[in-house]
Write an enzyme that holds these catalytic residues in place. Structure first.
Site, PDB file in Angstrom:
ATOM      1  N   HIS A  41       2.662  -0.473  -8.633  1.00 46.58           N
ATOM      2  CA  HIS A  41       2.132   0.840  -8.254  1.00 46.58           C
ATOM      3  C   HIS A  41       0.789   0.735  -7.546  1.00 46.58           C
ATOM      4  CE1 HIS A  41       4.936   3.865  -9.954  1.00 46.58           C
ATOM      5  NE2 HIS A  41       5.342   2.801 -10.638  1.00 46.58           N
ATOM      6  N   HIS A  94       2.452  -9.067 -13.221  1.00 45.75           N
ATOM      7  CA  HIS A  94       2.969  -7.742 -13.549  1.00 45.75           C
ATOM      8  C   HIS A  94       4.477  -7.754 -13.771  1.00 45.75           C
ATOM      9  CE1 HIS A  94       3.198  -3.410 -13.788  1.00 45.75           C
ATOM     10  NE2 HIS A  94       4.174  -3.420 -12.909  1.00 45.75           N
TER      11      HIS A  94
END
Length: 265
Positions: A41, A94
């Site tokens: 994101h 991530h």
């Protein structure tokens, strides 16, 4: 005490601006104590449609200012490191591993800033890939759920662990109601730290604590899951005892005598 955050600091909330400004401030004030990794994101293609861009437009009366703040923050995102190596043994990112990952030097060779992930498939996988137990031959297969990147299986994890000389891989990226999830004989640890996620899910949150010997302990936290604090504390203690059964450290190949607690972004 040193901290590593695993990405996804904005979107799907009402205080993305406060979150990312707090993290940026901590990094500026204590640059050697805070590591901010990039999540999927932290890209314009996602945070323009999942809430962050609209939040900027709502928070600033001047739309030109809103656009300027939004783009400058994303310029920083383009420069965030994709991974951290803790004690030379624990690789954090991530999403997860990639078929393009052959050595740690492949990660070091990524030239930042990276705006368009299509130009860097290794980085794209590290931000987007997921573990899955039904991958053919235990290696890699297209990630049909996210419609990009790959799933990686237990054999792929084992290959990377052995080739890179790791004990385990720590990642985020997926909603986990218990806050912590394990894969491939606990060689992959998934962490989800947003308890009461999006004010919709009554889920646990968790983080990992790595001591100076390389030992890993799960720390859980809850958000309004129990009316009675004693019930909450009892459940938390039981949950952490289960997650911290020492057997999984052996399975993950943790070297408890390792005194190197360096973090290499």
């Amino acid at each position: 005490m040193r901290f590593v955050f695993l990405g996804d600091y904005v979107d799907r909330g009402i205080h993305s601006l406060e979150v990312i400004m707090t993290l940026f401030s901590l990094k500026i004030l204590f640059p050697n104590c805070f590591g901010l990794l990039r999540g999927n994101h932290e890209t314009r293609s996602l945070n323009r449609i999942y809430g962050f861009y609209n939040e900027m437009r709502e928070r600033f009366n001047d739309l030109d200012v809103a656009e300027e703040v939004y783009f400058r923050i994303n310029d920083v995102f383009d420069c965030l490191p994709p991974s951290a190596l803790i004690g030379g043994k624990i690789l954090c990112m991530h999403g997860g591993i990639s078929p393009h990952l052959k050595s740690l030097d492949d990660i070091r060779a990524i030239q930042r800033p990276v705006g368009d992930l299509t130009n860097c498939p290794l980085l794209a996988d590290m931000l987007w890939s997921d573990p899955a137990g039904n991958v053919a031959h235990g290696l890699f297969t297209p990630n049909i759920t996210r419609q990009q990147s790959v799933y990686y299986g237990p054999e792929a994890v084992e290959n990377v662990i052995n080739k890179l000389g790791l004990s385990c891989i720590v990642r985020a990226h997926q909603f986990i109601s218990a806050g912590t999830g394990f894969f491939a004989d606990r060689k992959v640890i998934s962490i989800f730290s947003a308890s009461n996620y999006n004010q919709e899910f009554r889920n646990h949150g968790a983080c990992l604590y790595v001591d100076e010997r390389g030992g890993v302990t799960v720390k859980s936290f809850f958000a309004s899951l129990f009316n009675d604090s004693s019930e909450r504390d009892e459940e938390m203690a039981h949950h952490e005892q289960y997650l911290n059964d020492d057997g999984w450290l052996v399975q993950a190949g943790m070297e408890k005598s390792n005194n190197d607690d360096t973090i290499e972004p």
